[in-house]
Design a protein around this motif. Structure first.
Motif, PDB file in Angstrom:
ATOM      1  N   LEU A  79       0.809  -1.217   0.000  1.00 22.45           N
ATOM      2  CA  LEU A  79       0.000   0.000   0.000  1.00 22.45           C
ATOM      3  C   LEU A  79       0.844   1.269   0.000  1.00 22.45           C
ATOM      4  N   TYR A  80       2.084   1.158   0.431  1.00 22.16           N
ATOM      5  CA  TYR A  80       2.912   2.349   0.586  1.00 22.16           C
ATOM      6  C   TYR A  80       4.184   2.321  -0.252  1.00 22.16           C
ATOM      7  N   LYS A  81       4.271   1.454  -1.242  1.00 23.27           N
ATOM      8  CA  LYS A  81       5.515   1.344  -1.991  1.00 23.27           C
ATOM      9  C   LYS A  81       5.722   2.504  -2.953  1.00 23.27           C
ATOM     10  N   SER A  82       4.663   3.158  -3.380  1.00 24.66           N
ATOM     11  CA  SER A  82       4.834   4.284  -4.299  1.00 24.66           C
ATOM     12  C   SER A  82       4.111   5.493  -3.725  1.00 24.66           C
ATOM     13  N   GLY A  83       3.148   6.008  -4.401  1.00 22.56           N
ATOM     14  CA  GLY A  83       2.390   7.122  -3.862  1.00 22.56           C
ATOM     15  C   GLY A  83       2.672   8.450  -4.529  1.00 22.56           C
ATOM     16  N   ALA A  84       3.710   8.538  -5.340  1.00 18.71           N
ATOM     17  CA  ALA A  84       3.994   9.797  -6.026  1.00 18.71           C
ATOM     18  C   ALA A  84       2.985  10.048  -7.137  1.00 18.71           C
ATOM     19  N   ASP A  85       2.513   8.999  -7.756  1.00 22.74           N
ATOM     20  CA  ASP A  85       1.525   9.098  -8.822  1.00 22.74           C
ATOM     21  C   ASP A  85       0.133   9.144  -8.197  1.00 22.74           C
ATOM     22  N   PRO A  86      -0.725  10.066  -8.610  1.00 20.64           N
ATOM     23  CA  PRO A  86      -2.067  10.172  -8.014  1.00 20.64           C
ATOM     24  C   PRO A  86      -2.897   8.904  -8.153  1.00 20.64           C
ATOM     25  N   THR A  87      -2.574   8.057  -9.138  1.00 17.13           N
ATOM     26  CA  THR A  87      -3.342   6.819  -9.308  1.00 17.13           C
ATOM     27  C   THR A  87      -2.812   5.695  -8.423  1.00 17.13           C
ATOM     28  N   GLU A  88      -1.744   5.936  -7.662  1.00 14.82           N
ATOM     29  CA  GLU A  88      -1.125   4.873  -6.882  1.00 14.82           C
ATOM     30  C   GLU A  88      -1.108   5.151  -5.384  1.00 14.82           C
ATOM     31  N   HIS A  89      -2.008   5.977  -4.876  1.00 11.44           N
ATOM     32  CA  HIS A  89      -2.075   6.177  -3.433  1.00 11.44           C
ATOM     33  C   HIS A  89      -2.709   4.939  -2.800  1.00 11.44           C
ATOM     34  N   PRO A  90      -2.563   4.731  -1.486  1.00  9.66           N
ATOM     35  CA  PRO A  90      -3.066   3.509  -0.851  1.00  9.66           C
ATOM     36  C   PRO A  90      -4.531   3.204  -1.157  1.00  9.66           C
ATOM     37  N   GLY A  91      -5.373   4.220  -1.182  1.00 10.24           N
ATOM     38  CA  GLY A  91      -6.784   3.986  -1.495  1.00 10.24           C
ATOM     39  C   GLY A  91      -6.995   3.448  -2.894  1.00 10.24           C
ATOM     40  N   ALA A  92      -6.203   3.936  -3.848  1.00  9.19           N
ATOM     41  CA  ALA A  92      -6.306   3.455  -5.223  1.00  9.19           C
ATOM     42  C   ALA A  92      -5.820   2.014  -5.337  1.00  9.19           C
ATOM     43  N   ILE A  93      -4.781   1.682  -4.588  1.00  8.77           N
ATOM     44  CA  ILE A  93      -4.271   0.306  -4.594  1.00  8.77           C
ATOM     45  C   ILE A  93      -5.336  -0.637  -4.045  1.00  8.77           C
ATOM     46  N   ILE A  94      -5.968  -0.256  -2.936  1.00 13.96           N
ATOM     47  CA  ILE A  94      -7.028  -1.085  -2.346  1.00 13.96           C
ATOM     48  C   ILE A  94      -8.175  -1.244  -3.334  1.00 13.96           C
ATOM     49  N   ALA A  95      -8.613  -0.145  -3.950  1.00 16.41           N
ATOM     50  CA  ALA A  95      -9.716  -0.212  -4.916  1.00 16.41           C
ATOM     51  C   ALA A  95      -9.356  -1.121  -6.085  1.00 16.41           C
ATOM     52  N   SER A  96      -8.111  -1.059  -6.554  1.00 16.48           N
ATOM     53  CA  SER A  96      -7.678  -1.919  -7.655  1.00 16.48           C
ATOM     54  C   SER A  96      -7.716  -3.384  -7.269  1.00 16.48           C
ATOM     55  N   MET A  97      -7.292  -3.689  -6.051  1.00 16.77           N
ATOM     56  CA  MET A  97      -7.290  -5.082  -5.609  1.00 16.77           C
ATOM     57  C   MET A  97      -8.694  -5.624  -5.424  1.00 16.77           C
ATOM     58  N   LYS A  98      -9.619  -4.761  -5.011  1.00 14.50           N
ATOM     59  CA  LYS A  98     -10.994  -5.197  -4.788  1.00 14.50           C
ATOM     60  C   LYS A  98     -11.822  -5.245  -6.065  1.00 14.50           C
ATOM     61  N   ALA A  99     -11.334  -4.631  -7.118  1.00 19.89           N
ATOM     62  CA  ALA A  99     -12.107  -4.527  -8.352  1.00 19.89           C
ATOM     63  C   ALA A  99     -12.402  -5.897  -8.940  1.00 19.89           C
ATOM     64  N   LYS A 100     -13.582  -5.999  -9.505  1.00 20.69           N
ATOM     65  CA  LYS A 100     -13.952  -7.246 -10.175  1.00 20.69           C
ATOM     66  C   LYS A 100     -13.335  -7.224 -11.561  1.00 20.69           C
ATOM     67  N   SER A 101     -12.132  -7.724 -11.642  1.00 22.95           N
ATOM     68  CA  SER A 101     -11.434  -7.757 -12.911  1.00 22.95           C
ATOM     69  C   SER A 101     -10.541  -8.982 -12.943  1.00 22.95           C
ATOM     70  N   SER A 102      -9.869  -9.148 -14.030  1.00 24.31           N
ATOM     71  CA  SER A 102      -9.011 -10.304 -14.224  1.00 24.31           C
ATOM     72  C   SER A 102      -7.801  -9.881 -15.039  1.00 24.31           C
ATOM     73  N   VAL A 103      -6.671 -10.534 -14.804  1.00 29.08           N
ATOM     74  CA  VAL A 103      -5.481 -10.221 -15.585  1.00 29.08           C
ATOM     75  C   VAL A 103      -5.685 -10.584 -17.046  1.00 29.08           C
ATOM     76  N   LYS A 104      -6.672 -11.411 -17.331  1.00 31.81           N
ATOM     77  CA  LYS A 104      -6.966 -11.777 -18.714  1.00 31.81           C
ATOM     78  C   LYS A 104      -7.591 -10.610 -19.470  1.00 31.81           C
ATOM     79  N   TRP A 105      -8.372  -9.770 -18.770  1.00 27.79           N
ATOM     80  CA  TRP A 105      -9.140  -8.731 -19.439  1.00 27.79           C
ATOM     81  C   TRP A 105      -8.716  -7.310 -19.110  1.00 27.79           C
ATOM     82  N   ALA A 106      -7.935  -7.107 -18.089  1.00 29.75           N
ATOM     83  CA  ALA A 106      -7.628  -5.736 -17.687  1.00 29.75           C
ATOM     84  C   ALA A 106      -6.246  -5.639 -17.069  1.00 29.75           C
TER      85      ALA A 106
END
Length: 127
Positions: A79-106
């Motif tokens: 959650l804290y490895k980056s954070g300089a990019d606005p799309t990579e703050h801890p909340g965005a990382i959590i949202a990405s992990m929870k997203a209903k997606s797959s490495v096959k499609w996204a």
């Protein structure tokens, strides 16, 4: 062998896979063939360590672990490895992990989520 002994001999109901290199497949190999006693349920947790780069490989690994059948992932440092990019703050990382997606499609780097077709999430963050 240790995981099976914990389940069969000690009656463990939670198995956390840590310190296993090789990504989601190697982690899944630890729990894939566990025999759970009848009437018992087993919660499997994959520990995902932060990679030493700016990519969001950990999000993809979380998706693969979910698709393999893990009940949860433990991410902590990720959650804290980056954070300089606005799309990579801890909340965005959590949202990405929870997203209903797959490495096959996204890709977790996708910013809009358009084209995925899903609005629901697959889990909740427990603290």
């Amino acid at each position: 062998d240790d995981a099976q002994a914990a389940v069969a001999d000690v009656g463990a109901t939670i198995i956390s896979v840590q310190g296993v290199d090789g990504g989601a497949d190697a982690k899944y190999a630890v729990v894939a063939d566990l025999t759970v006693p009848e009437g018992k349920q087993l919660c499997t947790i994959a520990n995902i360590a932060a990679k030493d780069n700016k990519a969001l490989e950990e999000v993809e690994e979380a998706w693969v672990c979910r698709d393999r059948g893990f009940n949860s992932v433990w991410v902590s440092d990720v959650l804290y490895k980056s954070g300089a990019d606005p799309t990579e703050h801890p909340g965005a990382i959590i949202a990405s992990m929870k997203a209903k997606s797959s490495v096959k499609w996204a890709s977790p780097k996708a910013r809009s989520g358009k084209g995925e077709g899903a609005r629901e999430y697959l889990g909740d963050l427990l603290m």
